[in-house]
Each structure stands twice: as C-alpha cells, then as structure tokens.
Design an enzyme around this catalytic site. Structure first.
Site, PDB file in Angstrom:
ATOM      1  N   GLN A 175       4.992  30.905  20.441  1.00 52.38           N
ATOM      2  CA  GLN A 175       5.457  32.062  21.200  1.00 52.38           C
ATOM      3  C   GLN A 175       6.954  32.032  21.491  1.00 52.38           C
ATOM      4  OE1 GLN A 175       3.023  32.971  24.598  1.00 52.38           O
ATOM      5  NE2 GLN A 175       1.155  33.154  23.381  1.00 52.38           N
ATOM      6  N   PHE A 202       2.656  47.691  33.609  1.00 51.39           N
ATOM      7  CA  PHE A 202       1.519  48.487  33.133  1.00 51.39           C
ATOM      8  C   PHE A 202       1.743  49.072  31.738  1.00 51.39           C
ATOM      9  CE2 PHE A 202       4.079  51.929  33.998  1.00 51.39           C
ATOM     10  CZ  PHE A 202       3.771  52.798  35.028  1.00 51.39           C
ATOM     11  N   GLU A 203       0.681  49.605  31.159  1.00 48.20           N
ATOM     12  CA  GLU A 203       0.628  50.028  29.755  1.00 48.20           C
ATOM     13  C   GLU A 203       0.854  48.844  28.808  1.00 48.20           C
ATOM     14  OE1 GLU A 203      -0.427  52.843  29.144  1.00 48.20           O
ATOM     15  OE2 GLU A 203       0.112  54.181  30.788  1.00 48.20           O
ATOM     16  N   GLY A 204       0.536  47.651  29.281  1.00 46.21           N
ATOM     17  CA  GLY A 204       0.755  46.433  28.501  1.00 46.21           C
ATOM     18  C   GLY A 204       2.009  45.748  28.986  1.00 46.21           C
ATOM     19  N   THR A 205       1.888  44.514  29.477  1.00 47.00           N
ATOM     20  CA  THR A 205       3.080  43.823  29.974  1.00 47.00           C
ATOM     21  C   THR A 205       4.082  43.624  28.838  1.00 47.00           C
ATOM     22  OG1 THR A 205       2.292  41.576  29.500  1.00 47.00           O
ATOM     23  CG2 THR A 205       1.649  42.561  31.626  1.00 47.00           C
ATOM     24  N   ASN A 206       5.348  43.589  29.185  1.00 49.29           N
ATOM     25  CA  ASN A 206       6.374  43.417  28.157  1.00 49.29           C
ATOM     26  C   ASN A 206       6.227  42.085  27.425  1.00 49.29           C
ATOM     27  OD1 ASN A 206       7.276  45.838  29.126  1.00 49.29           O
ATOM     28  ND2 ASN A 206       9.350  45.151  29.597  1.00 49.29           N
ATOM     29  N   ASP A 207       5.705  41.076  28.112  1.00 45.06           N
ATOM     30  CA  ASP A 207       5.505  39.774  27.469  1.00 45.06           C
ATOM     31  C   ASP A 207       4.472  39.877  26.341  1.00 45.06           C
ATOM     32  OD1 ASP A 207       6.867  38.007  29.815  1.00 45.06           O
ATOM     33  OD2 ASP A 207       5.587  39.566  30.661  1.00 45.06           O
TER      34      ASP A 207
END
Length: 355
Positions: free
Chosen positions: A263, A162-167
């Site tokens: 990526q 959460f709060e934006g995935t680390n990926d």
C-alpha cells in the site's frame, strides 16, 4: 461535527421480504447498483467543492486586500500571495475535472469510476486546504465563529470520508489502473482521438513501450491536442503519462498479484495518477479558453502552466519512489514504528522527565 442540516440515521433490516416486482436488475447485482450510486455521488462532489472554494477565495482575497499589517495590506506580501495563488490553482483543477467528467458522461460514457474517484479525492482535499489557508490568512479572526469559516471547515471534513474514504479510493485508483494496464486496452484507436478526456490512455497507452522506451511520447503527444501556448505543460503531461505506464509495467512485473499488499507503493501510484489526470484536465480547459480567446484565457494559461510545473515534479518523484530501494527501506522503518505503537497501545517513547 458538521453538515448538521443532514439527518443521519441507522437503518436495520431483519428478514425483510422484497416483492419480486421491486427487485432492481437481477439478484446478485446489488453491489453493482450500489457502486453506480457511489460513482454518481463522487463525480458531483468536485462540482460542489468548487462553489465552496470560490466563496473561500473571495473572502480571503477581500480580507487580504483590506487588512493592514506592518505598514501594508496583507495582499502586498509574498507569503499571502503564494497562499492565494495555490488556492486558485486548486480551484481551477477541481473545476476542470468536474467539467471533463460531466462532458464525458454527456457523451454517453459508461465507464467513469476512476475519474469520479480521482475528482472526489482531489476536490475534497483541495477544498480542505483552501479552507485551512483562508483561516490562516484571517489569522485569529478566522478562528472565531463570527467569521463563518469554522463552520465551513467542520462541514468540509466529511467529504474526505463519505462516498468512500480517500484512503480506500486511492487504492481503488491504483489497483483499477493497474488492472487496465495489465491487459490490452480495447478501442485504443478511438480513445487516442481525444486522450485529454480518456483516463484509460494514461494507464494503458504508457505501457506501449517503443524502442527508446518513451511510450506515449512517440505514439501520440498531448501537445498535438493542446494550444501552442501550452506546449510546455503538454510535453510535461506526455512525459509523465509515458513514465507512469513504464513504472506500472515494472511494478506489475516485479510484484505481480502481490502488488495489492504494497500500500505504500499503491498510494504513490495513485497520487501520480491523480496529478496526471489533473494535468490533462487543465490543459484541455485552458486550450479551449485560448482557442475561444476568452477574456480569462491568459490567466488560465498561467494557472495551467503553474500547476503542471508542480504536478509533473510530484509525479516523477512519486513514480521514482515507487521503485526506489532506498525509499522502500524507509517505508519499512515507518511500518516498524506503527507496529510498535499498535503493540504498545499508545506512543512508545518515555517522557523525558520520567526517564
């Protein structure tokens, strides 16, 4: 799975009318508001993770000093000592990041998206690693609910999502950093007054090549801001910052806007940036402790040196692999493997007993 005290629910809006007086900022600014909320959540995450890690390290240390195996307590064995040391390093880095970001915000900094993202990535992964190693030190006892470690691990798993995935945040760190590096950094003179607290310098000043292509090393050395005892890690930080800038410039020159589609490369660039920021964070904190002659100063000096040794090696390896033709060929092999799995809908190889 975890954080069961947190209530999570879906909220649906269907033709909801919002009174004019309830609109925040201007129509169309909603995304900006949402991003600021996420930034606020991310920067605090590193601080939250430090508390968890401290508790885990305390439990692991107590268990290792009391548990006897093979004629001695666990804390007398190198394998366990290595685990505890690495856990301590990850805690120190995470806490140093939290303090640095908070200090910059207290000084009125408005741009801290990159730092917040980096601290969220590093802190969430560090806490997971510390929890995993704590359970490993406990052995079979750590797997049982009575030890209280399995609940912590279940709770920690969400922090990498959460709060934006680390990926996604890794891509954000790399692409945002490259965006800053691709244009002239405004206010560079002011930023260079304290490079240890300005991540923009890591991305942009390294681009400023000199005649011998050492970038920041000739423009401003981190060592001049660090305690004399930390000259070696400071020189390591200066070198990786310079190398980072040169690498980013080369990647932008080669791939241009298409870099967004690479990526494998972006992940390595992001990991290099995370380690570089971590290095200047611990150098800054250890310098303060040494200057104030705190009781923990020597221990912090050792933490700083040990981490910078490891981080500088990772940065140089990641940056080299970002441009390595051999590594890019290996990336293509991984891409082909993934493609075949997707096409097959499951793992591809036939079971040996069925062939």
């Amino acid at each position: 799975m975890g954080i069961k005290a947190s209530t999570t629910a879906a909220v649906y809006f269907d033709n909801v009318k919002v009174p004019v007086e309830n609109i925040l900022l201007e129509p169309g600014d909603g995304f900006k508001i949402a991003m600021n909320i996420l930034n606020n959540g991310r920067f605090g995450m590193a601080a939250a993770m430090t508390g968890t890690m401290k508790g885990l390290i305390q439990k692991a240390s107590e268990h290792a000093s009391q548990r006897e195996q093979f004629g001695g307590t666990l804390d007398s064995y190198g394998a366990v000592q290595s685990k505890i040391a690495q856990m301590a390093l990850q805690l120190y880095v995470t806490e140093s990041m939290a303090y640095m970001i908070s200090a910059n915000m207290d000084k009125g900094a408005e741009e801290f998206q990159l730092e917040a993202a980096i601290s969220k990535i590093y802190g969430s992964e560090a806490a997971w690693n510390v929890a995993d190693e704590c359970i490993q030190i406990y052995g079979g006892m750590g797997f049982m609910a009575d030890a209280g470690l399995e609940r912590i691990m279940r709770d920690l798993r969400i922090f990498r999502i959460f709060e934006g995935t680390n990926d996604i945040l890794r891509l954000f760190v790399a692409l945002q950093g490259m965006m800053h590096a691709g244009k002239q950094l405004k206010g560079l003179a002011d930023a260079m007054k304290n490079p240890l607290s300005n991540l923009g310098v890591i991305f942009a000043e390294g681009i400023n090549r000199t005649k011998d292509a050492v970038g920041l090393a000739t423009a401003s050395s981190v060592a001049q801001f660090a305690h004399p005892n930390l000259k070696e890690p400071a020189d390591q930080a200066t070198t990786v910052i310079s190398k980072f800038g040169i690498t980013v410039q080369d990647l932008l020159a080669k791939h241009k806007k298409e870099i967004i589609n690479h990526q494998f490369i972006l992940s390595r660039v992001a990991d290099a940036a995370i380690d570089a920021y971590a290095m200047v964070s611990v150098i800054s904190r250890a310098t303060r402790s040494l200057n104030l002659d705190l009781p923990t100063a020597k221990h912090e000096e050792n933490l700083c040196k040990a981490f910078c040794d490891q981080a500088s090696e990772r940065v140089m390896r990641n940056l080299a692999n970002s441009k390595s033709g051999e590594q890019l060929e290996k990336d293509e092999v991984l891409r082909d493997i993934a493609k075949e799995v997707f096409e097959n809908g499951q793992s591809v190889p036939v079971h040996p007993l069925e062939a």
